[in-house]
Design a protein around this motif. Structure first.
Motif, mmCIF file in Angstrom:
data_model
loop_
_atom_site.group_PDB
_atom_site.id
_atom_site.type_symbol
_atom_site.label_atom_id
_atom_site.label_comp_id
_atom_site.label_asym_id
_atom_site.label_seq_id
_atom_site.Cartn_x
_atom_site.Cartn_y
_atom_site.Cartn_z
ATOM 1 N N VAL A 79 0.840 -1.207 0.000
ATOM 2 C CA VAL A 79 0.000 0.000 0.000
ATOM 3 C C VAL A 79 0.873 1.253 0.000
ATOM 4 O O VAL A 79 0.626 2.195 -0.756
ATOM 5 C CB VAL A 79 -0.944 0.010 1.224
ATOM 6 N N HIS A 80 1.928 1.258 0.845
ATOM 7 C CA HIS A 80 2.837 2.410 0.913
ATOM 8 C C HIS A 80 3.458 2.692 -0.454
ATOM 9 O O HIS A 80 3.463 3.833 -0.940
ATOM 10 C CB HIS A 80 3.942 2.139 1.950
ATOM 11 N N ASP A 81 3.981 1.646 -1.091
ATOM 12 C CA ASP A 81 4.656 1.825 -2.387
ATOM 13 C C ASP A 81 3.686 2.323 -3.460
ATOM 14 O O ASP A 81 4.041 3.168 -4.284
ATOM 15 C CB ASP A 81 5.306 0.506 -2.828
ATOM 16 N N ILE A 82 2.450 1.803 -3.426
ATOM 17 C CA ILE A 82 1.439 2.240 -4.402
ATOM 18 C C ILE A 82 1.080 3.712 -4.174
ATOM 19 O O ILE A 82 0.990 4.496 -5.124
ATOM 20 C CB ILE A 82 0.185 1.344 -4.307
ATOM 21 N N LEU A 83 0.895 4.100 -2.910
ATOM 22 C CA LEU A 83 0.546 5.490 -2.594
ATOM 23 C C LEU A 83 1.641 6.452 -3.038
ATOM 24 O O LEU A 83 1.363 7.499 -3.633
ATOM 25 C CB LEU A 83 0.297 5.646 -1.084
ATOM 26 N N GLU A 115 -3.493 0.283 12.745
ATOM 27 C CA GLU A 115 -2.242 -0.411 12.398
ATOM 28 C C GLU A 115 -1.671 0.121 11.082
ATOM 29 O O GLU A 115 -0.469 0.385 10.976
ATOM 30 C CB GLU A 115 -2.490 -1.923 12.284
ATOM 31 N N VAL A 116 -2.551 0.271 10.088
ATOM 32 C CA VAL A 116 -2.108 0.759 8.775
ATOM 33 C C VAL A 116 -1.639 2.208 8.888
ATOM 34 O O VAL A 116 -0.568 2.571 8.375
ATOM 35 C CB VAL A 116 -3.241 0.629 7.726
ATOM 36 N N ALA A 117 -2.420 3.047 9.566
ATOM 37 C CA ALA A 117 -2.061 4.468 9.709
ATOM 38 C C ALA A 117 -0.716 4.615 10.427
ATOM 39 O O ALA A 117 0.167 5.366 9.978
ATOM 40 C CB ALA A 117 -3.158 5.215 10.455
ATOM 41 N N ASP A 118 -0.553 3.883 11.551
ATOM 42 C CA ASP A 118 0.693 3.979 12.318
ATOM 43 C C ASP A 118 1.898 3.524 11.491
ATOM 44 O O ASP A 118 2.961 4.154 11.515
ATOM 45 C CB ASP A 118 0.599 3.144 13.601
ATOM 46 N N ALA A 119 1.728 2.427 10.747
ATOM 47 C CA ALA A 119 2.836 1.900 9.936
ATOM 48 C C ALA A 119 3.201 2.869 8.813
ATOM 49 O O ALA A 119 4.391 3.064 8.518
ATOM 50 C CB ALA A 119 2.445 0.539 9.354
ATOM 51 N N LEU A 120 2.206 3.502 8.199
ATOM 52 C CA LEU A 120 2.482 4.453 7.113
ATOM 53 C C LEU A 120 3.139 5.724 7.646
ATOM 54 O O LEU A 120 3.994 6.316 6.986
ATOM 55 C CB LEU A 120 1.189 4.797 6.367
ATOM 56 N N ILE A 121 2.752 6.126 8.870
ATOM 57 C CA ILE A 121 3.403 7.289 9.505
ATOM 58 C C ILE A 121 4.876 6.973 9.769
ATOM 59 O O ILE A 121 5.756 7.803 9.533
ATOM 60 C CB ILE A 121 2.664 7.676 10.815
ATOM 61 N N GLU A 122 5.153 5.746 10.239
ATOM 62 C CA GLU A 122 6.538 5.319 10.487
ATOM 63 C C GLU A 122 7.365 5.351 9.208
ATOM 64 O O GLU A 122 8.570 5.581 9.233
ATOM 65 C CB GLU A 122 6.565 3.897 11.068
ATOM 66 N N LYS A 123 6.689 5.119 8.073
ATOM 67 C CA LYS A 123 7.388 5.129 6.779
ATOM 68 C C LYS A 123 7.502 6.541 6.199
ATOM 69 O O LYS A 123 7.923 6.725 5.059
ATOM 70 C CB LYS A 123 6.663 4.208 5.795
ATOM 71 N N GLY A 124 7.056 7.534 6.973
ATOM 72 C CA GLY A 124 7.292 8.917 6.564
ATOM 73 C C GLY A 124 6.129 9.638 5.915
ATOM 74 O O GLY A 124 6.276 10.781 5.479
ATOM 75 N N ASP A 128 -9.588 20.791 4.623
ATOM 76 C CA ASP A 128 -8.631 21.892 4.393
ATOM 77 C C ASP A 128 -7.377 21.409 3.657
ATOM 78 O O ASP A 128 -6.400 22.169 3.521
ATOM 79 C CB ASP A 128 -8.227 22.530 5.729
ATOM 80 N N LEU A 129 -7.405 20.125 3.221
ATOM 81 C CA LEU A 129 -6.311 19.514 2.444
ATOM 82 C C LEU A 129 -4.982 19.492 3.198
ATOM 83 O O LEU A 129 -3.914 19.664 2.618
ATOM 84 C CB LEU A 129 -6.146 20.228 1.089
ATOM 85 N N GLU A 130 -5.057 19.274 4.515
ATOM 86 C CA GLU A 130 -3.828 19.145 5.301
ATOM 87 C C GLU A 130 -3.200 17.758 5.151
ATOM 88 O O GLU A 130 -2.051 17.544 5.511
ATOM 89 C CB GLU A 130 -4.112 19.432 6.787
ATOM 90 N N PHE A 131 -3.993 16.798 4.659
ATOM 91 C CA PHE A 131 -3.482 15.437 4.464
ATOM 92 C C PHE A 131 -3.603 15.052 2.997
ATOM 93 O O PHE A 131 -4.589 15.367 2.336
ATOM 94 C CB PHE A 131 -4.277 14.426 5.306
ATOM 95 N N GLN A 132 -2.592 14.337 2.531
ATOM 96 C CA GLN A 132 -2.647 13.769 1.175
ATOM 97 C C GLN A 132 -3.182 12.334 1.232
ATOM 98 O O GLN A 132 -3.697 11.821 0.248
ATOM 99 C CB GLN A 132 -1.238 13.787 0.566
ATOM 100 N N TYR A 133 -3.057 11.728 2.430
ATOM 101 C CA TYR A 133 -3.467 10.335 2.610
ATOM 102 C C TYR A 133 -4.347 10.221 3.858
ATOM 103 O O TYR A 133 -4.031 10.796 4.901
ATOM 104 C CB TYR A 133 -2.247 9.422 2.792
ATOM 105 N N VAL A 134 -5.433 9.452 3.738
ATOM 106 C CA VAL A 134 -6.338 9.225 4.867
ATOM 107 C C VAL A 134 -6.607 7.732 4.964
ATOM 108 O O VAL A 134 -6.870 7.070 3.949
ATOM 109 C CB VAL A 134 -7.685 9.970 4.667
#
Length: 438
Positions: free
Chosen positions: A236-240, A260-269, A293-299
């Motif tokens: 998922v990270h690589d695709i995003l 779990e997914v959110a925490d792991a993706l945050i760890e990956k930057g 407000d478009l503060e996030f690119q990923y949700v």
């Protein structure tokens, strides 16, 4: 002022001004076309349609048009199953009301907020109340909210209301309202368990079913990616990262998986927003504001965000896993993208165990594209059903050959070998013709 086709409904000038300047609607959607006239007449109605068909404004515009500002009492109550959806409906109402020269008041009451403060706000009764059933019912029981002269009750996303166990509260609220109440029920589906409620309160309602021309928006690419024992989160990270989307939502089936997914993706930057039911009301409200407000690119979200909530600008949807309890949520999830005629991409990670679910989605008319993401690049891969199709073709050719070559009435030594040779020749001819036709 630019002409709009909504003028034929004879709305008050402030409604037309809001439609033209704020909403920028030109032509009514099908459900708006079919329901607005009957709502304006005060008729009860059931509207069955998918998310994204314009149903919120199908009831909001005529109901705001019918408000009598001089009557200082609650005239319309709108119920929604989630706090986010209730807040969204309230904000849409406020946008339209802001164009009125007369004082029309609206209040939003949702769970997880200070009830005492809500009671304080009700010293003056608003014309319109929007909220979640539990909180509205609490305020009615506390005698803070007076619904005795309400003209219209709206039950939005009724099937989800039923799933979440809120129909009982809606029933209790409706029981405190006048007998000649106008009830408007909107739902993507009409489950059997919802029918007793409808029968109890609606006599000969106008039923409008806007059947989708297709299961999902025309401009969505539905991409299937096999997991193949890889790390799902890394995939998922690589695709995003490869997509670099304007805004992507990753859907999971549970709150635990979302974290779990959110925490792991945050760890990956990656900077990740998240939406699920375990967030506090304050955090959920803050999160929705940050996302809009478009503060996030990923949700990362559970199916809480799939129903009714309009998150603008979603370019990509990633199904970390297919919905397990209700496949309709696939439709709702991918419906977050390709809205208002824009295009979108929906990527679904799948394993062999998902085959039945994928077959059911294909029967709804969804056409999947088979791709894989390897070494940072997309590549087209064979249809996941190729082996089944090849086996089926072989079986069909065998059956044809057997039907043509019949056992002779008088058998001679070696007749079986002769039959086998004839069948093999037929099969070779059939395969040759098949290759030429392709």
């Amino acid at each position: 002022m630019e002409q709009t086709k909504f003028e034929r409904f004879l709305f008050k000038p402030f409604i037309i001004e809001a439609i033209t300047k704020e909403l920028k609607f030109f032509e009514p959607t099908e459900i708006q076309e079919r329901l607005i006239p009957s709502i304006l007449k005060g008729e009860s109605a059931i509207g069955q349609s998918q998310t994204g068909t314009g149903k919120t404004h199908a009831y909001l515009l005529p109901l705001l048009n019918m408000i009598e500002p001089e009557r200082k009492e609650v005239q319309v109550v709108i119920t929604a199953p989630t706090r986010e959806l209730a807040t969204q409906i309230y904000n849409e109402a406020v946008n339209v009301i802001s164009f009125s020269k007369e004082a029309i008041s609206a209040k939003c009451f949702i769970g997880g907020t200070d009830k005492q403060r809500a009671i304080e706000k009700l010293k003056t009764q608003p014309h319109i109340v929007v909220g979640t059933p539990g909180r509205i019912n609490d305020l009615v029981r506390e005698h803070a909210l007076n619904v005795g002269k309400v003209q219209t009750l709206v039950v939005d996303e009724a099937d989800l209301m039923l799933d979440m166990g809120f129909i009982k509260e809606v029933d209790m609220i409706a029981g405190q309202m006048p007998e000649d109440l106008q009830i408007l029920v909107f739902s993507a589906t009409i489950p059997e368990k919802l029918k007793p409620f409808l029968k109890k309160y609606l006599e000969n309602p106008k039923f409008t079913h806007v059947a989708p021309k297709q299961a999902t928006a025309a401009k969505i690419d539905h991409v299937l990616v096999p997991v193949r024992h890889r790390d799902r989160i890394k995939l998922v990270h690589d695709i995003l990262v490869n997509f670099n989307p304007f805004l992507a939502i990753v859907f999971t089936n549970t709150k635990k998986a979302a974290d779990e997914v959110a925490d792991a993706l945050i760890e990956k930057g990656l900077k990740i927003g998240r939406i699920h039911g375990d967030l506090t009301p304050r955090d959920r409200k803050k999160m929705m504001k940050q996302i809009n407000d478009l503060e996030f690119q990923y949700v990362v979200a559970t199916d809480l965000a799939a129903r009714g909530i309009d998150i603008k600008g979603v370019s990509h949807v990633i199904n970390y896993e297919l919905p397990t309890t209700d496949l309709d949520f696939y439709i709702h999830r991918v419906g977050r993208t390709a809205r208002a005629g824009s295009s979108g991409i929906a990527v679904t990670l799948f394993e062999a165990a998902d085959e039945d679910a994928l077959n059911k989605l294909e029967k709804l008319g969804i056409e999947f594209i088979n791709r894989d993401f390897v070494g940072g690049e997309w590549k087209d891969i064979d249809d996941r059903k190729r082996r089944q199709k090849r086996k089926k073709t072989v079986d069909e050719v065998d059956a044809l050959a057997k039907s043509i070559v019949q056992k002779p009435k008088k058998v001679k030594p070696g007749y079986k070998k002769k039959m086998s040779r004839e069948m093999e020749q037929i099969k070779k001819r059939k395969r040759r013709l098949s290759r030429k036709s392709k």
